[in-house]
Motif scaffolding. Structure first.
Motif, PDB file in Angstrom:
ATOM      1  N   THR A 139       0.827  -1.200   0.000  1.00  0.00           N
ATOM      2  CA  THR A 139       0.000   0.000   0.000  1.00  0.00           C
ATOM      3  C   THR A 139       0.859   1.246   0.000  1.00  0.00           C
ATOM      4  OG1 THR A 139      -0.101   0.155   2.400  1.00  0.00           O
ATOM      5  CG2 THR A 139      -1.783  -1.191   1.329  1.00  0.00           C
ATOM      6  N   ARG A 167       0.599   3.497   2.135  1.00  0.00           N
ATOM      7  CA  ARG A 167       0.968   3.719   3.533  1.00  0.00           C
ATOM      8  C   ARG A 167       2.269   2.991   3.885  1.00  0.00           C
ATOM      9  NH1 ARG A 167      -2.155   5.811   7.239  1.00  0.00           N
ATOM     10  NH2 ARG A 167      -4.002   5.426   5.964  1.00  0.00           N
ATOM     11  N   ASP A 168       2.434   1.790   3.359  1.00  0.00           N
ATOM     12  CA  ASP A 168       3.671   1.046   3.623  1.00  0.00           C
ATOM     13  C   ASP A 168       4.889   1.785   3.082  1.00  0.00           C
ATOM     14  OD1 ASP A 168       2.292  -0.967   4.864  1.00  0.00           O
ATOM     15  OD2 ASP A 168       2.091  -2.165   3.036  1.00  0.00           O
ATOM     16  N   ALA A 206       5.655   4.810   5.270  1.00  0.00           N
ATOM     17  CA  ALA A 206       6.285   4.427   6.530  1.00  0.00           C
ATOM     18  C   ALA A 206       7.740   4.035   6.324  1.00  0.00           C
ATOM     19  CB  ALA A 206       5.504   3.277   7.164  1.00  0.00           C
ATOM     20  N   SER A 246       5.194  11.731   3.562  1.00  0.00           N
ATOM     21  CA  SER A 246       3.748  11.857   3.699  1.00  0.00           C
ATOM     22  C   SER A 246       3.043  11.041   2.623  1.00  0.00           C
ATOM     23  CB  SER A 246       3.328  13.329   3.590  1.00  0.00           C
ATOM     24  OG  SER A 246       3.508  13.797   2.264  1.00  0.00           O
ATOM     25  N   LEU A 247       1.784  10.685   2.906  1.00  0.00           N
ATOM     26  CA  LEU A 247       1.018   9.917   1.935  1.00  0.00           C
ATOM     27  C   LEU A 247       0.798  10.716   0.655  1.00  0.00           C
ATOM     28  CD1 LEU A 247      -1.682   8.188   4.180  1.00  0.00           C
ATOM     29  CD2 LEU A 247       0.581   7.369   3.503  1.00  0.00           C
TER      30      LEU A 247
END
Length: 243
Positions: free
Chosen positions: A67, A69-70, A73, A78-79
């Protein structure tokens, strides 16, 4: 379905034409960095090229993370930043499908590099390019590329995580990648000893000198097979210089 396909193709041509025009204006050499810079400046174009699926996953296209998000991280971004970078990458991937390929009719004739060099003509007259692989880091991924004797890439693949054997990567591309460049009948690519010699892929003789530096240090070939290896190595070096 046909209408959608036509729309997508029209958008692809728009992107390519806009990039070509800006490259001409800037007189810059072709590079990934220049391509990304220009793509960022195409207003409203990237939004139409997003390849995100319904769940927000990019794993089918990138094969790296599950994803957005992964990715954020992992790299502490930032997304929104990750999303914009993936939008550009998605557009670039689509663009390469239309760019990294042979010119129409390229394999019908003989490349002048072969015809005009006594070391290669007529022995390699059916050869149409060289194939090789390499790795990129963080994460480790395998790259397979093919270039012609004008030192132009005509196929490139990034995938198969980890340090996979060259033969495994080639087998995966030939069997599972729809866009893989299969040589026409009787034509072939040159490969090094990391690949098996088989139809359409011509490797060197094993267990004897091959690389040009070995002949530079150890003297000229002493057999027909060594002579073949030296000329094979000289012709295949086009892909090494290109990398």
């Amino acid at each position: 379905m046909v209408v959608d396909a036509c729309v997508k193709w029209t958008e692809a041509l728009e992107v390519k034409n806009m990039i070509a025009e800006q490259m001409l204006e800037r007189q810059k050499a072709y590079s990934v960095e220049n391509m990304l810079e220009i793509l960022y400046e195409l207003p409203g174009m990237l939004e139409r090229w997003i390849l995100e699926d319904e769940d927000g996953d990019y794993d089918d296209e990138l094969g790296l993370f599950d994803t957005v998000r992964d990715i954020g991280a992992r790299y502490q971004r930032s997304l929104d930043t990750v999303q914009r970078k993936l939008d550009v990458l998605s557009a670039l991937l689509k663009f390469t499908e239309d760019t990294l390929r042979p010119q129409e009719g390229e394999f019908a004739g003989v490349n002048p590099v072969l015809r005009n060099d006594y070391r290669y003509w007529p022995y390699f007259r059916d050869c149409i390019g060289a194939l090789d692989g390499t790795h990129v880091q963080d994460p480790t991924m395998n790259v397979l590329a093919i270039c012609n004797f004008d030192m132009k890439f005509i196929y490139a693949y990034l995938g198969v995580p980890g340090r996979a054997h060259d033969t495994m990567v080639l087998t995966h591309c030939a069997r599972d990648e729809a866009s893989f460049l299969h040589p026409p009948p009787v034509k072939y690519f040159l490969v090094d000893s990391g690949y098996p010699t088989r139809t359409a892929y011509l490797g060197p003789h094993r267990s004897m000198r091959y690389h040009l530096r070995q002949f530079a240090r150890g003297g000229p070939p002493v057999s027909a097979r060594e002579l073949f290896n030296r000329n094979h190595s000289g012709l295949r070096s086009v892909i090494e210089r290109k990398f």
